[in-house]
Motif scaffolding. Structure first.
Motif, PDB file in Angstrom:
ATOM      1  N   UNK A 197       0.832  -1.204   0.000  1.00 50.28           N
ATOM      2  CA  UNK A 197       0.000   0.000   0.000  1.00 50.28           C
ATOM      3  C   UNK A 197       0.865   1.252   0.000  1.00 50.28           C
ATOM      4  N   UNK A 198       1.930   1.233   0.804  1.00 51.37           N
ATOM      5  CA  UNK A 198       2.840   2.383   0.832  1.00 51.37           C
ATOM      6  C   UNK A 198       3.509   2.579  -0.525  1.00 51.37           C
ATOM      7  N   UNK A 199       3.890   1.455  -1.174  1.00 51.83           N
ATOM      8  CA  UNK A 199       4.539   1.543  -2.486  1.00 51.83           C
ATOM      9  C   UNK A 199       3.605   2.185  -3.504  1.00 51.83           C
ATOM     10  N   UNK A 200       2.325   1.803  -3.465  1.00 50.67           N
ATOM     11  CA  UNK A 200       1.366   2.329  -4.418  1.00 50.67           C
ATOM     12  C   UNK A 200       1.215   3.841  -4.301  1.00 50.67           C
ATOM     13  N   UNK A 201       1.395   4.362  -3.100  1.00 49.56           N
ATOM     14  CA  UNK A 201       1.202   5.791  -2.889  1.00 49.56           C
ATOM     15  C   UNK A 201       2.493   6.581  -3.015  1.00 49.56           C
TER      16      UNK A 201
END
Length: 293
Positions: free
Chosen positions: A258-262
């Motif tokens: 999720x952090x990577x996506x943002x």
């Protein structure tokens, strides 16, 4: 984690004190030096009726080195209170009780899905918020867990309420409002837009999920909304953990994804910001994103 922060002192620790037994060990971890003063600090924020603050074991350390916790942590599960908010509990119940309706929810029948987390409160001068903004504060954890999907996105809107810099006492381009459209990469929801909106300083506090249902000649919405005065999600998550009952959670691997996506959103150019007065119902630019779908 983050035990010296405002959230931990105001909400998490008081909630823990209501549900844990005397023999339950509670560990607090943060970068601040509060080894000998942590119990005193906790009592400044809440009127504890027992010795709970004194039972909390405080650890000081950095987040890129958790070696001091190696003998304590045996699971890599992240618990987000947002997954146990009344809105989400209601949604889980609706999916069971209204299974015939939810079974039909796919790109065949749903035109778009809107997820809102909006507040009337301001940033209150918090340095943490100014360093991170609304995307990292709300969207990359709470809202995306509601969407719970792989996504890509090209449409962003960023805003800041007009008195924000005055509140922070410095010039800042941190966003207090963000809206964007994303697409879910799976068979059920392919090509169905998910619209995410989060903001501070708006006219009301609301957490909502709105399903726009496809019809030939009329607009139909299924809206799941949380009572603005609802609470208790912190007590619910700790009680569920202790009693080994229903506990929606994500793994460290999922949180990392999720952090990577943002990451792309966090580093993209957020100017020019759209400046809006405090008490605005919704930014017109955000309304336009929603209307297009």
């Amino acid at each position: 984690m983050g035990a010296s922060g405002d959230l931990a002192k105001r909400k998490i620790m008081p909630s823990l004190s209501k549900v844990v037994e005397k023999d339950t060990e509670v560990y607090a971890y943060a970068r601040s030096s509060m080894d000998t003063t942590y119990a005193i600090k906790l009592r400044e924020f809440y009127d504890y009726t027992d010795d709970f603050p004194e039972r909390v074991k405080y650890f000081k350390g950095e987040y890129n080195d958790l070696s001091s916790l190696k003998d304590i942590i045996d699971k890599d599960t992240f618990m987000d209170h947002y997954l146990l908010k009344p809105l989400m509990i209601c949604l889980y119940g609706m999916k069971n009780k209204l299974s015939k309706i939810f079974d039909k929810m796919s790109n065949q029948n749903i035109k778009s899905v809107e997820c809102f987390f909006i507040e009337s409160i301001l940033a209150e001068g918090r340095a943490y918020f100014d360093q991170n903004g609304i995307i990292k504060d709300v969207m990359q954890n709470h809202l995306i867990e509601v969407v719970a999907s792989l996504l890509y996105d090209e449409t962003y809107i960023f805003g800041q309420y007009k008195t924000y810099c005055e509140e922070m006492n410095r010039k800042s381009e941190t966003e207090t409002f963000a809206a964007f459209k994303c697409t879910v990469n799976n068979k059920t929801w392919k090509n169905t837009p998910f619209i995410m909106v989060a903001g501070k300083g708006l006219s009301r506090k609301a957490t909502e999920i709105i399903f726009n249902i496809k019809t030939d000649n009329e607009e139909i919405q299924l809206a799941v909304k949380e009572n603005a005065n609802a609470g208790g999600d912190y007590e619910e998550i700790f009680s569920s953990l202790i009693t080994n009952s229903f506990l929606p959670a994500i793994s460290f691997k999922e949180a990392k994804e999720l952090w990577r996506l943002f990451d792309k959103t966090l580093v993209c150019n957020k100017t020019p910001l759209i400046y809006y007065p405090i008490g605005t119902e919704m930014l017109e630019e955000a309304k336009n994103i929603i209307k297009k779908d």
